[in-house]
Design a protein around this motif. Structure first.
Motif, PDB file in Angstrom:
ATOM      1  N   SER A 128      -9.480  14.898-110.007  1.00 52.65           N
ATOM      2  CA  SER A 128     -10.742  15.078-110.717  1.00 52.65           C
ATOM      3  C   SER A 128     -11.021  16.573-110.840  1.00 52.65           C
ATOM      4  CB  SER A 128     -11.877  14.393-109.951  1.00 52.65           C
ATOM      5  OG  SER A 128     -12.080  15.048-108.704  1.00 52.65           O
ATOM      6  N   ASP A 129     -12.241  16.921-111.264  1.00 49.58           N
ATOM      7  CA  ASP A 129     -12.567  18.345-111.288  1.00 49.58           C
ATOM      8  C   ASP A 129     -12.777  18.895-109.879  1.00 49.58           C
ATOM      9  OD1 ASP A 129     -15.018  17.194-110.671  1.00 49.58           O
ATOM     10  OD2 ASP A 129     -16.117  18.130-112.323  1.00 49.58           O
ATOM     11  N   ARG A 130     -12.710  18.017-108.863  1.00 47.40           N
ATOM     12  CA  ARG A 130     -12.825  18.430-107.459  1.00 47.40           C
ATOM     13  C   ARG A 130     -11.476  18.526-106.755  1.00 47.40           C
ATOM     14  NH1 ARG A 130     -16.210  14.291-108.607  1.00 47.40           N
ATOM     15  NH2 ARG A 130     -14.790  12.800-107.612  1.00 47.40           N
ATOM     16  N   ILE A 131     -10.492  17.761-107.234  1.00 45.66           N
ATOM     17  CA  ILE A 131      -9.187  17.652-106.583  1.00 45.66           C
ATOM     18  C   ILE A 131      -8.085  17.850-107.611  1.00 45.66           C
ATOM     19  CG2 ILE A 131      -7.609  16.084-105.372  1.00 45.66           C
ATOM     20  CD1 ILE A 131      -9.834  17.153-103.594  1.00 45.66           C
ATOM     21  N   ALA A 132      -7.101  18.670-107.275  1.00 46.62           N
ATOM     22  CA  ALA A 132      -6.047  19.058-108.211  1.00 46.62           C
ATOM     23  C   ALA A 132      -5.123  17.901-108.578  1.00 46.62           C
ATOM     24  CB  ALA A 132      -5.217  20.188-107.608  1.00 46.62           C
ATOM     25  N   HIS A 133      -4.503  18.040-109.775  1.00 48.40           N
ATOM     26  CA  HIS A 133      -3.440  17.103-110.152  1.00 48.40           C
ATOM     27  C   HIS A 133      -2.386  17.050-109.045  1.00 48.40           C
ATOM     28  CE1 HIS A 133      -4.466  16.329-114.375  1.00 48.40           C
ATOM     29  NE2 HIS A 133      -4.740  17.611-114.521  1.00 48.40           N
ATOM     30  N   TYR A 134      -2.008  18.227-108.545  1.00 49.89           N
ATOM     31  CA  TYR A 134      -0.995  18.372-107.495  1.00 49.89           C
ATOM     32  C   TYR A 134      -0.981  19.832-107.095  1.00 49.89           C
ATOM     33  CZ  TYR A 134       2.447  20.837-110.460  1.00 49.89           C
ATOM     34  OH  TYR A 134       3.107  21.757-111.239  1.00 49.89           O
ATOM     35  N   GLU A 135      -0.203  20.155-106.075  1.00 47.76           N
ATOM     36  CA  GLU A 135      -0.046  21.556-105.705  1.00 47.76           C
ATOM     37  C   GLU A 135       1.427  21.940-105.676  1.00 47.76           C
ATOM     38  OE1 GLU A 135      -1.664  24.321-102.134  1.00 47.76           O
ATOM     39  OE2 GLU A 135       0.037  23.048-101.620  1.00 47.76           O
ATOM     40  N   TRP A 136       1.721  23.088-106.255  1.00 44.25           N
ATOM     41  CA  TRP A 136       3.019  23.710-106.019  1.00 44.25           C
ATOM     42  C   TRP A 136       2.759  25.166-105.647  1.00 44.25           C
ATOM     43  CZ3 TRP A 136       5.808  27.706-108.380  1.00 44.25           C
ATOM     44  CH2 TRP A 136       5.255  28.264-109.528  1.00 44.25           C
ATOM     45  N   GLY A 137       3.698  25.740-104.922  1.00 46.07           N
ATOM     46  CA  GLY A 137       3.586  27.130-104.493  1.00 46.07           C
ATOM     47  C   GLY A 137       4.747  27.463-103.587  1.00 46.07           C
ATOM     48  N   ASN A 138       5.066  28.716-103.459  1.00 39.65           N
ATOM     49  CA  ASN A 138       6.240  29.145-102.681  1.00 39.65           C
ATOM     50  C   ASN A 138       7.503  28.436-103.150  1.00 39.65           C
ATOM     51  OD1 ASN A 138       4.584  30.775-101.172  1.00 39.65           O
ATOM     52  ND2 ASN A 138       4.642  29.519 -99.324  1.00 39.65           N
ATOM     53  N   GLY A 139       7.542  28.076-104.433  1.00 36.08           N
ATOM     54  CA  GLY A 139       8.716  27.398-104.964  1.00 36.08           C
ATOM     55  C   GLY A 139       8.837  25.953-104.536  1.00 36.08           C
ATOM     56  N   GLU A 140       7.768  25.358-103.992  1.00 35.11           N
ATOM     57  CA  GLU A 140       7.818  23.994-103.477  1.00 35.11           C
ATOM     58  C   GLU A 140       7.060  23.027-104.380  1.00 35.11           C
ATOM     59  OE1 GLU A 140       8.136  24.389 -98.711  1.00 35.11           O
ATOM     60  OE2 GLU A 140       6.150  24.811 -99.531  1.00 35.11           O
ATOM     61  N   ASN A 141       7.565  21.782-104.433  1.00 35.06           N
ATOM     62  CA  ASN A 141       6.918  20.689-105.158  1.00 35.06           C
ATOM     63  C   ASN A 141       6.824  20.990-106.655  1.00 35.06           C
ATOM     64  OD1 ASN A 141       5.808  18.085-105.104  1.00 35.06           O
ATOM     65  ND2 ASN A 141       3.722  18.875-105.044  1.00 35.06           N
ATOM     66  N   ILE A 161      13.499  20.404-106.753  1.00 40.70           N
ATOM     67  CA  ILE A 161      12.046  20.379-106.592  1.00 40.70           C
ATOM     68  C   ILE A 161      11.550  21.408-105.583  1.00 40.70           C
ATOM     69  CG2 ILE A 161      11.855  17.969-107.271  1.00 40.70           C
ATOM     70  CD1 ILE A 161      11.626  17.238-104.311  1.00 40.70           C
ATOM     71  N   ARG A 162      12.488  22.135-104.946  1.00 40.93           N
ATOM     72  CA  ARG A 162      12.096  23.169-104.000  1.00 40.93           C
ATOM     73  C   ARG A 162      13.113  24.302-104.049  1.00 40.93           C
ATOM     74  NH1 ARG A 162      12.556  23.813 -97.727  1.00 40.93           N
ATOM     75  NH2 ARG A 162      10.748  25.097 -97.250  1.00 40.93           N
ATOM     76  N   THR A 163      12.670  25.454-104.484  1.00 40.41           N
ATOM     77  CA  THR A 163      13.553  26.604-104.641  1.00 40.41           C
ATOM     78  C   THR A 163      14.214  26.958-103.319  1.00 40.41           C
ATOM     79  OG1 THR A 163      12.139  27.470-106.382  1.00 40.41           O
ATOM     80  CG2 THR A 163      13.678  29.015-105.358  1.00 40.41           C
ATOM     81  N   GLY A 164      15.528  27.171-103.369  1.00 41.27           N
ATOM     82  CA  GLY A 164      16.252  27.594-102.179  1.00 41.27           C
ATOM     83  C   GLY A 164      16.619  26.478-101.236  1.00 41.27           C
ATOM     84  N   SER A 165      16.346  25.240-101.603  1.00 40.63           N
ATOM     85  CA  SER A 165      16.650  24.114-100.726  1.00 40.63           C
ATOM     86  C   SER A 165      18.082  23.635-100.960  1.00 40.63           C
ATOM     87  CB  SER A 165      15.646  22.992-100.976  1.00 40.63           C
ATOM     88  OG  SER A 165      15.685  22.033 -99.947  1.00 40.63           O
ATOM     89  N   SER A 166      18.437  22.527-100.342  1.00 43.04           N
ATOM     90  CA  SER A 166      19.798  22.006-100.393  1.00 43.04           C
ATOM     91  C   SER A 166      20.228  21.650-101.813  1.00 43.04           C
ATOM     92  CB  SER A 166      19.903  20.757 -99.508  1.00 43.04           C
ATOM     93  OG  SER A 166      21.117  20.089 -99.724  1.00 43.04           O
ATOM     94  N   THR A 167      21.431  22.030-102.165  1.00 49.31           N
ATOM     95  CA  THR A 167      21.991  21.688-103.475  1.00 49.31           C
ATOM     96  C   THR A 167      22.902  20.466-103.403  1.00 49.31           C
ATOM     97  OG1 THR A 167      23.840  23.212-103.114  1.00 49.31           O
ATOM     98  CG2 THR A 167      21.890  24.081-104.255  1.00 49.31           C
ATOM     99  N   THR A 168      22.960  19.835-102.241  1.00 46.93           N
ATOM    100  CA  THR A 168      23.773  18.632-102.095  1.00 46.93           C
ATOM    101  C   THR A 168      23.203  17.507-102.958  1.00 46.93           C
ATOM    102  OG1 THR A 168      24.335  19.202 -99.817  1.00 46.93           O
ATOM    103  CG2 THR A 168      24.617  16.909-100.460  1.00 46.93           C
TER     104      THR A 168
END
Length: 814
Positions: free
Chosen positions: A450-463, A647-654
């Motif tokens: 809603s206008d109170r809660i975000a669609h989602y959060e990403w940051g530090n290359g995560e999510n 979906i997360r920068t620098g994570s496993s490429t397996t």
């Protein structure tokens, strides 16, 4: 047998920790002040207490799972010792912490993260020295090598006068906490010069001013972590003033908040202003509070603010509702859902189960500072969660530290603790746009925005692709089935445009679409619902992220399942729009049968089929789906391959591969006023699903499914609920403004009339129920007028301050 401590002070740890856990629950609020002359013994006692808290006690190092975990710790520590190569810019060649001219902010963040990881590796090495059964226990030469590593790192990068770069967290919380833990564990091996260097560095990066005002990155869980950093620096430097600052700076965390970061009265916990975060930042806050309260109890710096009771109460209001059979529901874990483990790990993710185990351990630890009654109940809850953790038992958790594992085992081994079962209840969290529904055998969680809660959060290359987790994502689990549904590799392989329950444009969004740290929120207010504590009506005025999509979505939570309605589904992006009935991860080789109206579909190949007017569908070992109005449903069986690095920068490429079975309603390209109706039956077998479809018209009446209102009536339950998107009349209910209404008639001749204002904008509201009412038994203060008779008319006053909470009126009926 108890853990054997090495060198001076360690023998005091167990007793010190036990004494620390006797924190009184009714002390008056005071801001601790520095004692005029704190004796060195006072600091040594506190360091011993801290060692007991973070290393654990009361476990047998020769018994499993401790023996294996300690042995692995020793092997890892020995390997790190052999590869340590102090050089300018690094302590280990695989952890370079400095590039004089990083090309991007991402690189700068990565370099600062290496500082934290270096200190964490040193901390693990120190633990290998202090813990029994590691093969390095009490090896002073090994301890000296760790000290050499500390000396090099603080001399080369983490020292007073160094300009900070990258992520502030690595410099103020993650890095210094690991450094200070290491210093306390190996305190007897540190000379005065190194102690001074460490404390001066920490004071430089985390000065007292870091907690001078409750703003920015110094709120909620971050504030508790900053206090922990400051308190530990006071222990290492024997600085009474720093301990006083840390203890006093906790007080702003305790009061309830009405916006932004912190704990809300309805049990919501928010961090980063707009993100529900009980499962990640909230877990860190719980861990930090339990440790600091235990550390300082009985000392001159004891935390006595009575408002800390809010967090004791929050165990069952804010955290327990999101724990189920040992897991923590992902809907309150923010970007942590994207954190994969290193390649080759059989789990594949730092998943809901691994996070849940840690939170349960923190609840057990916090119990030591709570009342006797609270502690006993929490231990009973914990034992129930642990015993029901069939899919992922805590003793197999690779992320669980020895001390947290010891806390859980203290509950498991306590025969006086009787496990509590899962409750039958509904919990609505209006301040974080979440809902949790529990029944015997299954549980579900709804995630909105809603206008109170975000669609989602990403940051530090995560999510990077979590963008639709607030679009009506409906997740559910069974008591002894489907507990792994969102675990392991789910987030690495699932189609992010087809999360269960969502309505979304199939437009492919850019990674990190919408801005970092929950910046993007839909411009809608009607998100929430109403509940009597057992059943519920929830609704979401949906506006899509980076699209023109708009819809009204409602969920009605009952005993056997969840009725899902959608209306007004409209978009003009030139893209298809789908509502995902469900999207079940079947695992790498899953062949779970899909049966539709008695006909089994192929289980071993990829295929897509559009089903015309189905009555019901069933996925083996999962549950059933009923379609009261038929319609067109698409079934999709597919194999999907993904990587955590997607979906997360620098994570496993397996690469990982999973098979999925998806049911969805396709609304077409640029739909106008699209709709859907279906019922989810978690855990139902094919026969029960078919029987439900055959009797659905008699059991369930859809009162409305339009952009103006959505509602149902279930005669057998005496249940009627309507989400009014506009003023209007539906069945026996009339509302003169947008609201949510739920009525439940009881066999004792009473009825509960539950009303809420999800928009938080109404200064007056009148609701009429055309049913004979003889008396009003109880009503909240928000009801200005309650008129029984042939009809019941309720007039509410100003609801803007009720934060979307349910207003419950109990009446007598004929």
């Amino acid at each position: 047998m108890p853990t054997p401590w090495s060198r001076r002070g360690f023998v005091k740890a167990t007793g010190g920790a036990a004494a620390a856990l006797s924190l009184a629950g009714t002390a008056s609020a005071t801001v601790p002040t520095s004692p005029a002359h704190a004796a060195p013994a006072e600091f040594e006692n506190l360091r011993a207490t801290w060692r007991g808290l973070v290393l654990g006690s009361g476990f047998s190092p020769t018994a499993e799972p401790f023996a294996s975990k300690l042995a692995q710790l020793g092997r890892s520590a020995a390997g790190w010792r052999s590869t340590m190569r102090p050089a300018p810019g690094s302590l280990w060649p695989d952890m370079v912490w400095l590039d004089p001219e990083p090309d991007t902010d991402t690189e700068s963040y990565a370099y600062s993260a290496q500082i934290q990881l270096t200190f964490q590796r040193l901390r693990s090495m120190a633990e290998a020295y202090a813990q029994p059964g590691t093969g390095l226990t009490g090896d002073d030469a090994f301890a000296q090598d760790v000290v050499t590593g500390i000396r090099h790192t603080v001399g080369d990068v983490y020292h007073a006068g160094r300009a900070r770069y990258g992520n502030w967290y690595n410099w103020q919380i993650g890095g210094p906490q690991a450094l200070l833990d290491t210093a306390i564990i190996l305190y007897d091996h540190l000379d005065a010069e190194l102690i001074a260097t460490i404390t001066e560095a920490v004071r430089s990066f985390v000065p007292d001013s870091a907690v001078a005002s409750y703003t920015g990155t110094s709120t909620g869980a971050n504030r508790v972590d900053l206090c922990r950093t400051i308190a530990l620096s006071g222990l290492v430097g024997e600085d009474a003033d720093r301990l006083a600052v840390a203890a006093g700076a906790l007080s702003p965390v305790f009061p309830y908040v009405t916006s932004g970061d912190g704990l809300y009265r309805d049990g919501s916990f928010v961090q980063h202003t707009w993100v529900p975060y009980a499962g990640s930042y909230g877990a860190d806050l719980f861990t930090g509070l339990s440790l600091l309260l235990a550390l300082l109890a009985g000392s001159p710096w004891e935390v006595t603010d009575p408002a800390r009771q809010n967090y004791f109460g929050a165990v069952e209001r804010a955290w327990a509702p999101f724990l189920y059979n040992g897991l923590c529901m992902d809907a309150v874990s923010g970007r942590a859902i994207s954190r994969g483990l290193p390649p080759g790990d059989p789990k594949g993710a730092n998943d809901d189960h691994l996070r849940g185990h840690s939170i349960i351990a923190s609840i057990v630890a916090l119990g030591g500072a709570a009342s006797t009654e609270q502690n006993a109940r929490w231990r009973a809850l914990a034992k129930g969660w642990i015993q029901r953790a069939h899919f992922s038992p805590p003793h197999t958790n690779p992320m669980l530290s020895v001390h947290k594992l010891a806390q859980l085992h203290s509950v498991v081994d306590d025969t006086a603790v009787k496990p509590l079962p899962e409750p039958v209840e509904h919990r609505l969290f209006p301040s974080q746009d979440r809902a949790v529904h529990r029944r015997r055998g299954w549980a579900a969680c709804l995630s909105m925005a809603s206008d109170r809660i975000a669609h989602y959060e990403w940051g530090n290359g995560e999510n990077l692709r979590g963008y639709h987790t607030g679009a009506g994502w409906l997740s559910w689990w069974g008591d002894d089935y489907a507990n792994e549904q969102y675990s392991q590799t789910f987030w690495a392989t699932v189609d992010p445009n087809r999360l269960p329950g969502i309505t979304a444009s199939q437009k492919r969004l850019a990674d990190g679409q919408g801005g970092q740290w929950g910046a993007e929120r839909p411009a809608v207010k009607w998100v929430g619902g109403t509940t009597d504590g057992t059943y519920a009506a929830a609704g979401q005025h949906l506006k899509g992220l980076a699209s023109t999509l708009e819809a009204r979505k409602s969920w009605f939570f009952l005993d056997e399942g969840i009725v899902c309605l959608g209306a007004g589904i409209t978009a003009s992006d030139g893209e298809a729009v789908d509502t995902v009935i469900d999207n079940r991860r079947l695992g790498p080789t899953g062949t779970n049968a899909l049966t539709v109206d008695g006909h089994r579909k192929p289980a071993s190949t990829d295929w897509t089929e559009t089903l015309t007017d189905p009555s019901w569908a069933h996925i083996a070992s999962h549950g059933g789906y009923v379609f009261p109005a038929g319609g067109r449903v698409t079934a999709l069986r597919e194999e999907r391959t993904g990587r955590w690095s997607d979906i997360r920068t620098g994570s496993s490429t397996t690469p990982f591969t999973d098979r999925y079975l998806t049911l969805y309603v396709g609304h077409g390209t640029d739909p106008v006023d699209g709709a859907y109706a279906y019922v989810v039956l978690p855990g139902a077998g094919a026969a029960r699903t078919a029987a439900g479809a055959a009797s659905v018209q008699g059991l369930l009446r859809t009162l409305a499914n339009t952009p103006q209102a959505q509602g149902i009536h279930v005669p057998s339950l005496g249940f009627t609920a309507v989400n009014f998107w506009t003023a209007g009349t539906v069945g026996d209910l009339t509302a003169d403004a947008p609201c949510s209404v739920l009525i439940r008639r009881r066999r004792d001749g009473t009825a509960a009339v539950c009303v809420s204002d999800p928009t938080r904008t109404l200064t007056t509201l009148t609701v009429t129920w055309r049913h004979r009412v003889t008396a009003v038994v109880s009503r909240p203060g928000t009801v200005e007028r309650a008129v029984p008779g042939r009809d019941l008319t309720l007039t509410f006053g100003d609801l803007t301050g009720e934060a979307g909470a349910t207003q419950k009126v109990v009446v007598k009926t004929e």
